[in-house]
Design a protein around this motif. Structure first.
Motif, mmCIF file in Angstrom:
data_model
loop_
_atom_site.group_PDB
_atom_site.id
_atom_site.type_symbol
_atom_site.label_atom_id
_atom_site.label_comp_id
_atom_site.label_asym_id
_atom_site.label_seq_id
_atom_site.Cartn_x
_atom_site.Cartn_y
_atom_site.Cartn_z
ATOM 1 N N THR A 74 44.286 15.236 3.051
ATOM 2 C CA THR A 74 42.838 15.030 3.075
ATOM 3 C C THR A 74 42.102 16.317 3.414
ATOM 4 O O THR A 74 41.149 16.714 2.726
ATOM 5 C CB THR A 74 42.468 13.939 4.100
ATOM 6 O OG1 THR A 74 43.114 12.721 3.749
ATOM 7 C CG2 THR A 74 40.966 13.717 4.144
ATOM 8 N N HIS A 75 42.520 16.988 4.466
ATOM 9 C CA HIS A 75 41.825 18.200 4.887
ATOM 10 C C HIS A 75 42.034 19.347 3.896
ATOM 11 O O HIS A 75 41.126 20.164 3.683
ATOM 12 C CB HIS A 75 42.257 18.588 6.295
ATOM 13 C CG HIS A 75 41.635 17.723 7.350
ATOM 14 N ND1 HIS A 75 40.295 17.816 7.694
ATOM 15 C CD2 HIS A 75 42.139 16.729 8.117
ATOM 16 C CE1 HIS A 75 40.012 16.930 8.636
ATOM 17 N NE2 HIS A 75 41.114 16.252 8.906
ATOM 18 N N ALA A 76 43.221 19.409 3.271
ATOM 19 C CA ALA A 76 43.457 20.429 2.255
ATOM 20 C C ALA A 76 42.538 20.228 1.045
ATOM 21 O O ALA A 76 41.945 21.187 0.521
ATOM 22 C CB ALA A 76 44.920 20.406 1.826
ATOM 23 N N LEU A 77 42.401 18.971 0.603
ATOM 24 C CA LEU A 77 41.525 18.689 -0.540
ATOM 25 C C LEU A 77 40.062 18.858 -0.172
ATOM 26 O O LEU A 77 39.241 19.288 -0.997
ATOM 27 C CB LEU A 77 41.792 17.281 -1.067
ATOM 28 C CG LEU A 77 43.175 17.043 -1.675
ATOM 29 C CD1 LEU A 77 43.280 15.627 -2.219
ATOM 30 C CD2 LEU A 77 43.491 18.064 -2.757
ATOM 31 N N HIS A 78 39.710 18.524 1.067
ATOM 32 C CA HIS A 78 38.342 18.775 1.547
ATOM 33 C C HIS A 78 38.003 20.250 1.391
ATOM 34 O O HIS A 78 36.926 20.610 0.886
ATOM 35 C CB HIS A 78 38.234 18.338 3.010
ATOM 36 C CG HIS A 78 37.057 18.889 3.738
ATOM 37 N ND1 HIS A 78 35.759 18.466 3.513
ATOM 38 C CD2 HIS A 78 36.979 19.858 4.695
ATOM 39 C CE1 HIS A 78 34.932 19.129 4.305
ATOM 40 N NE2 HIS A 78 35.645 19.982 5.022
ATOM 41 N N ALA A 79 38.915 21.125 1.797
ATOM 42 C CA ALA A 79 38.677 22.564 1.695
ATOM 43 C C ALA A 79 38.647 23.028 0.238
ATOM 44 O O ALA A 79 37.837 23.883 -0.141
ATOM 45 C CB ALA A 79 39.759 23.327 2.468
ATOM 46 N N GLU A 80 39.509 22.453 -0.584
ATOM 47 C CA GLU A 80 39.651 22.902 -1.966
ATOM 48 C C GLU A 80 38.533 22.419 -2.887
ATOM 49 O O GLU A 80 38.091 23.151 -3.782
ATOM 50 C CB GLU A 80 40.999 22.424 -2.513
ATOM 51 C CG GLU A 80 41.278 22.791 -3.955
ATOM 52 C CD GLU A 80 42.639 22.313 -4.421
ATOM 53 O OE1 GLU A 80 42.841 22.217 -5.647
ATOM 54 O OE2 GLU A 80 43.508 22.035 -3.559
#
Length: 244
Positions: free
Chosen positions: A169-175
């Motif tokens: 979730t946090h990786a996709l939020h950043a991406e």
């Protein structure tokens, strides 16, 4: 929508996995009440059809789809069918989940793979292929658990999957922010749903929350202004025992 209204669910098309019962059904019904067109997706055809029928009979708009979130080709096909029937795709709620309560010595390797495939790889695949249909203003919501914040015995696969889901979730939020796509996690404490009640019939239901309350948190996350995204929010019953 000519001008994307972030603070309303009216006319948005939202796909919900595990929508046939429990929290998924509560999410589908609430979003439909708020004006969204809901794709009710579940591995059980009868369950998804029942929820969609209830929504349609009460004036909402819903379509039922049968899909296993571990089946990549099925995901691609259902995403396309959702867009074909509804016109577009505005949000995905990754709610489908499984658990196996067993110690690591007794756990079959197949159990490990099944839990990880459903709870972690499924949301990855829905996001990966869902992006092909989303434009700026889209939203991916992953339903996590307090199992992503602390651990207890005999749930290693479930903990691994939910901690991993938070990382995803946090990786996709950043991406995806640069594309105008919001990504959020709703961390849910214990609920009065079949997910718990079927496996732990002696559980004290007074310690659990109504899934409708968690559905409200999903709605809250989905209706933030354009300039705002909530990367994660935790929703606990007042007597939560799995969290201090």
């Amino acid at each position: 929508m000519d001008a994307y209204d972030y603070e309303s669910l009216a006319d948005r098309v939202i796909l919900v996995t595990g929508g046939g019962r429990g929290l998924g059904a509560a999410i589908c019904k609430l979003l439909a009440q708020e004006g969204a067109q809901v794709a009710v997706v579940d591995v059980n055809r009868i369950s998804s059809s029942k929820v969609a029928d209830e929504i349609n009979q009460t004036g909402g708009a819903a379509h039922a789809f049968t899909m296993d979130v571990t089946d990549e080709q099925a995901i691609i096909e259902v995403l396309q069918r959702t867009v074909d029937q509804c016109g577009r795709l505005d949000a995905i709620v990754n709610n489908a989940g499984v658990d196996v309560t067993i110690g690591i010595r007794e756990m079959e390797t197949s159990d490990w793979h099944r839990v990880l495939a459903t709870n972690l790889t499924g949301p990855f695949l829905l996001a990966k292929h869902g992006l092909a249909h989303m434009s700026s203003g889209g939203h991916i919501v992953n339903i996590a658990s307090t199992a992503a914040r602390r651990a207890w015995p005999n749930a290693s696969a479930y903990h691994a999957s939910k901690w991993g889901l938070m990382g995803l979730t946090h990786a996709l939020h950043a991406e995806l922010r640069v594309m105008g796509i919001k990504v959020s996690a709703v961390i849910a404490g214990g609920m009065r749903t079949p997910f718990l009640l079927d496996r732990f019939p002696d559980i004290d239901v007074d310690l659990l929350q109504d899934p409708d309350n968690v559905a409200r948190a999903v709605k809250f996350v989905l209706t933030q202004p354009a300039q705002t995204v909530i990367p994660e929010v935790m929703v606990l019953p007042m007597k939560e025992t799995s969290w201090p």
